[in-house]
Design an enzyme around this catalytic site. Structure first.
Site, PDB file in Angstrom:
ATOM      1  N   GLU A  81       0.807  -1.219   0.000  1.00  0.00           N
ATOM      2  CA  GLU A  81       0.000   0.000   0.000  1.00  0.00           C
ATOM      3  C   GLU A  81       0.844   1.274   0.000  1.00  0.00           C
ATOM      4  O   GLU A  81       0.311   2.368  -0.205  1.00  0.00           O
ATOM      5  CB  GLU A  81      -0.941   0.000   1.215  1.00  0.00           C
ATOM      6  CG  GLU A  81      -2.056  -1.027   1.086  1.00  0.00           C
ATOM      7  CD  GLU A  81      -2.974  -1.078   2.291  1.00  0.00           C
ATOM      8  OE1 GLU A  81      -2.562  -0.609   3.364  1.00  0.00           O
ATOM      9  OE2 GLU A  81      -4.094  -1.587   2.154  1.00  0.00           O
ATOM     10  N   GLU A 112       7.099 -22.014   7.765  1.00  0.00           N
ATOM     11  CA  GLU A 112       7.567 -21.151   8.853  1.00  0.00           C
ATOM     12  C   GLU A 112       8.613 -21.831   9.723  1.00  0.00           C
ATOM     13  O   GLU A 112       9.267 -21.176  10.534  1.00  0.00           O
ATOM     14  CB  GLU A 112       6.395 -20.712   9.726  1.00  0.00           C
ATOM     15  CG  GLU A 112       5.784 -21.807  10.579  1.00  0.00           C
ATOM     16  CD  GLU A 112       4.760 -21.241  11.559  1.00  0.00           C
ATOM     17  OE1 GLU A 112       4.903 -21.531  12.752  1.00  0.00           O
ATOM     18  OE2 GLU A 112       3.834 -20.535  11.129  1.00  0.00           O
TER      19      GLU A 112
END
Length: 273
Positions: A81, A112
């Site tokens: 953004e 992960e």
């Protein structure tokens, strides 16, 4: 040092399946109300990290976010953004997630747990000590993130983190840890809830404050935003009208000429009227 995963402690509520919709929503909202206060408690830590981020970006460095699952997705969201909001390049703020871009939409099993891939992902961007790396992990125990920050420290790269447990392993390897202690989740262990909300709030604060400090806001307006749709073109036109006290037609003409709100205002102010 004591370490308790409060994010995985038993919820303050039980028998959720027996609650009606109204009760569920009310109770979730009650829990969410505690998040801004937890963020407020972490403001001194946030300030320290942001000060370093601003300095590094002003000196030509980049900001990296590194996470897995929800945490990784939130970092990518914030990074993605920045270009449309502040008009910066796509390689100024970069979000990386365990498992790669496919993990944005679909969980990648055991990604992960890697103790090497985080650093490999950073190296693919030619990471250097000009940059800042912020690890994001609600639990503060994600190997993908912790191992990458350890390598960053070895290479004299500034490290920070956003976690929701006190004294976590991630905090221990971060030069500038941010700990937002939100307590147990409404659904036990579901850190996409309060922890995720807290992380998003902190990420908003980091990049917004940094971009204001870098000069990408004028007054309170996004004068460097990318004019990528009709709504933003209309918003940009109104910014110019308000700033220069001119008609919509003149503002549109300026925006059509300069393709940027800041440039339109600057050039008009310098006599191109």
């Amino acid at each position: 040092m004591n370490f308790t995963k409060t994010t995985e402690q038993d919820s303050n509520y039980d028998h959720l399946e027996k609650m009606n919709v109204q009760t569920l929503l009310y109770n979730i909202n009650n829990e969410d109300k505690t998040v801004p206060l937890a963020v407020e408690n972490a403001l001194p830590e946030i300030e320290k990290l942001v000060a370093v981020v601003v300095k590094k970006l002003k000196d030509g460095g980049r900001l990296f976010y590194l996470g897995a699952g929800t945490s990784g997705r939130l970092g990518i969201l914030d990074a993605s953004e920045c270009p449309p909001t502040f008009g910066v390049s796509h390689d100024l703020v970069i979000g990386l997630i365990a498992g790669g871009d496919v993990a944005i939409r679909k969980a990648v099993e055991f990604a992960e747990d890697s103790t090497t891939q985080g650093w490999e992902d950073l190296k693919s961007y030619q990471i250097s000590n000009k940059d800042v790396v912020i690890g994001i992990a609600a639990s503060g125990t994600t190997p993908y993130v912790i191992s990458a920050l350890e390598k960053c420290n070895e290479n004299h790269i500034v490290t920070g983190c956003i976690t929701c447990n006190k004294n976590s392993p991630l905090s221990q390897v971060s030069k500038f840890p941010i700990e937002v202690i939100v307590g147990p989740e409404f659904v036990t262990g579901s850190s996409r809830m309060k922890a995720g909300t807290a992380q998003k709030m902190v990420l908003n604060m980091i990049t917004t404050t940094a971009m204001v400090q870098l000069g990408h806001i004028k007054g309170n307006k996004m004068v460097d935003m990318q004019l990528s749709n009709n709504k933003l073109v209309d918003r940009g036109t109104k910014m110019i009208m308000s700033e220069l006290n001119i008609s919509q037609e003149k503002a549109q003409a300026l925006l059509n000429t300069y393709k940027n709100v800041r440039l339109a205002i600057k050039n008009y102010s310098h006599g191109n009227r």
